[in-house]
Design an enzyme around this catalytic site. Sequence first.
Site: not given
Lengths: 290, 290, 290, 290
Positions: B208, B233-236
Amino acid sequence: MPIEAFTDHACLIVSGPDQQGLVAAVTALVARHGGNIVSLDQHSTDPVGGSFFQRVVFHREGLAAELDTIRADVAATLEPFGMEFVLRDASIPKRMAILATTDDHCLLDLLWRHRRGALPVEIPLVLSNHTTTADDVASFGVPFVHVPSQKGPDKSQSEAELLAHLAEADVDFVVLARYMQILSEDFLEKVGVPVINIHHSFLPAFIGANPYQKAKDRGVKLIGATAHYVTGDLDEGPIIEQDVVRVTHADTVPELRRRGADVERAVLSRAVLWHAQDRVLRHGNHTIVF
Amino acid sequence: MPIEAFTDHACLIVSGPDQQGLVAAVTALVARHGGNIVSLDQHSTDPVGGSFFQRVVFHREGLAAELDTIRADVAATLEPFGMEFVLRDASIPKRMAILATTDDHCLLDLLWRHRRGALPVEIPLVLSNHTTTADDVASFGVPFVHVPSQKGPDKSQSEAELLAHLAEADVDFVVLARYMQILSEDFLEKVGVPVINIHHSFLPAFIGANPYQKAKDRGVKLIGATAHYVTGDLDEGPIIEQDVVRVTHADTVPELRRRGADVERAVLSRAVLWHAQDRVLRHGNHTIVF
Amino acid sequence: MPIEAFTDHACLIVSGPDQQGLVAAVTALVARHGGNIVSLDQHSTDPVGGSFFQRVVFHREGLAAELDTIRADVAATLEPFGMEFVLRDASIPKRMAILATTDDHCLLDLLWRHRRGALPVEIPLVLSNHTTTADDVASFGVPFVHVPSQKGPDKSQSEAELLAHLAEADVDFVVLARYMQILSEDFLEKVGVPVINIHHSFLPAFIGANPYQKAKDRGVKLIGATAHYVTGDLDEGPIIEQDVVRVTHADTVPELRRRGADVERAVLSRAVLWHAQDRVLRHGNHTIVF
Amino acid sequence: MPIEAFTDHACLIVSGPDQQGLVAAVTALVARHGGNIVSLDQHSTDPVGGSFFQRVVFHREGLAAELDTIRADVAATLEPFGMEFVLRDASIPKRMAILATTDDHCLLDLLWRHRRGALPVEIPLVLSNHTTTADDVASFGVPFVHVPSQKGPDKSQSEAELLAHLAEADVDFVVLARYMQILSEDFLEKVGVPVINIHHSFLPAFIGANPYQKAKDRGVKLIGATAHYVTGDLDEGPIIEQDVVRVTHADTVPELRRRGADVERAVLSRAVLWHAQDRVLRHGNHTIVF
């Protein structure tokens, strides 16, 4: 590069002049003997007129019984290509002798990794020119033999004694764990197996004695260690692995020695692991590390 | 991994269920079409019931004229194995778009490497939500397009504009060079090509916003950067490359940002190079990097 | 080591024979002039009979008006100790000239860091023996002067031209950003300011020309770069900073050059930053880096 | 940071609100007691209203006889500043207990470094919840005590046994060498000395159990280890040191564990060395490492 049990795994090393169709010939051979390739690495020094190196690990149920048959087929297959090869049962560990002296960091690190199952070798003996590490070696259940270094420039008698022990132990390679004695060309010829040394500098910087003092005198900001095969030229053999650690103006020579010791044992343990796994191929004064 | 001219070189990527004979089938195919294998990498997630991945680069005089014939043979050869494949002319650079914002370090590093011949791509356009880097981009002879970010949570209009530009430029992949805008799942679906992001932390730590502040708050002794494929999926998404740099208690957040910027551009440039060379294969949420 | 605005900050460098009471004398001096010490580093080469080095940064409201008074007091305080010192207003950036040639990576990296505010220097001019980078330098708003290298062994005329430009620009130090010309001892004497060079090897390995070719020939597993002060002995000056990157048997010389370029620019930028901040103290052929 | 004999050396740690004149007051005090400062480090979290930390090592002939006098003067000198301090005779090694389990790499590495003279501590005992390492510990001449872990969630009885042994051994700090048992807040309160743990991940990534499996699942390209002070919040205490090592898609979880073990023992040994030398100062959930 896992080192778990390699039951029914073979390792095939191929080298020689690069040419078309080689990879296909080798992989077809593995397939027709029922092998499943689990690892394949190759390198060509030059696609046109260069040298080719390949390492293939394959799984084959009941390998031991078939190994000679497969070896004959490899020889027949590679003959028209003019390639050399070695085919080994990967489940049979190489036999490694360690030559050591008073300083214990590389010696104990190898013995400890071996006991943990992290070095796929057998260690039939440790030879040392001092007795200081005898008890430690014994605690690992490894035979320790004391061969004092001969005084004076002629080392022929102590070298002969070393050679006798190494021959009796039937070793596949020898590791100099900071042995600190220069072995003669005569010894290297007679020993007949690869000898790996750890030099306590980032070669070719600081060849010869006292590299940490030389590093301090030059004021370098990194110190290193180099594992290499021993040749008749001191510190000039093919390099297997190197690494460095950062130092500052505040580090004294004893401090460089302490921090360097950690790099030495790490570098040597990687070189030994890779050699034991047939990952290191020699090409003139270079190595190919798969 | 040289990136010199790849005239008459093809890159073949094969993936699917691991099985015996696969490597032999592929290498035999290359041989019968007159190819000389210059590079071969493979990986199996599990010799028994696992997935198999292979990257083969081969040289073949007059490749362009034969590519369709070879492709048809690859399809026929791999069909019984149930494998997927991509066969590309390695001399044709991929087309890469860069999305950027005010911060210029990743953007300029990519443009500069490209100009030096160190990134085998074409860069048909840079899209930015600010105009601050317009002159710099122009000095590299690369088209610059300003697409302001839409205010508010609904980004559909600005994303549509981005998509139109990307479609017109016919790009093969998109790089977010610290773009700092979260792209919607709808955008990712419509863009239809891989999107690579650089996150300014050692993921999965500090997901994040404001990772350098979070790193300072947690008191870590290393900070890092992560290049990954973007998913919903953010940063995943699957990680391509990561690296770190040492920091101390004395480093302020601006200092972390400055030192982190060097890691970010280094990590992103490696990820982009490897993607451009078809060295990065996706497997679920993992990557295989050959 | 933040490089944010240093308004009202002074940097005091003290060096000379180590002796009792020195630190107390210096810090008491700072206190009685109303200064608050924000950073203090010291090093003694030997507590008994060694040399002592100290760097003190202190904050003092209205420093500029008091600097001469403080300087006089420092001189008086240190006189009985027989120490040398330099006292500088840390808010006044040093003036740095860059000497460059066709290869742009070190040059552009310094200019770009400067523009970002990450190098606390002024750059009054770039001197180059080729015109290839003229437009790039201009885009950073930095004056570019072309001084062609003189053919033949006698460089006195082109060196005289360089010296004239450097004198006119009133620079505090000179950076050779892969300048590739050997400067004469006469030049070094006349220039009268420190000259920093980046050598493209891990010194003392691979002194002289073509270090990447030499690295390939020796088969090393790491390549490096070294920033050092230039002296009359080629590649033998005091080392400021070094770093390395891992390479393999598969890396060609052009690839070594590409990967080495990243290490070169990183190492040089750190050396320049530290020199600009008075963090690098010379002691014979060594450096102390605070 | 040499660890050679520190006869007649004192280490003074000062901390509290940053303010003008502090450094001068401390260094003047050292001077008037005939001390020669051999090392001085300081850090301020913020020049305005921040916290100040200082570590001073000074040499003073006949220190032992003067220590109480000097301590009283330090107390008097710092009282008006409202600072806390610790003054120690640096020649007296701290007493360190090790808590261990079956896995031996961190335990043996500490014992081996201690025997080489590379860790300036005394080790009055090793406590383990298994007997597997008893012989190894004995071979280093260190007392070994077996305290089995209590089954079930209530560990009060086994923790009480541990506390009794630690109290009897009069230790200055405790090291968890991959102890793998969570210690209760009650234990931490009663033990009354710092407890250092090594966590087998790059915190804050992969908190809790099985970090290597989690690393494999996430597909990271680096794995790490973190040494930290233990607090009531699991894996959330102040970080002392961290490091990482590169891994690839080909590394299995056992391979990650093997390679991680080398990072763990290296990171823990540095943290222990620095703690033993009073180089690690705690500030809230952060550390300052001089």
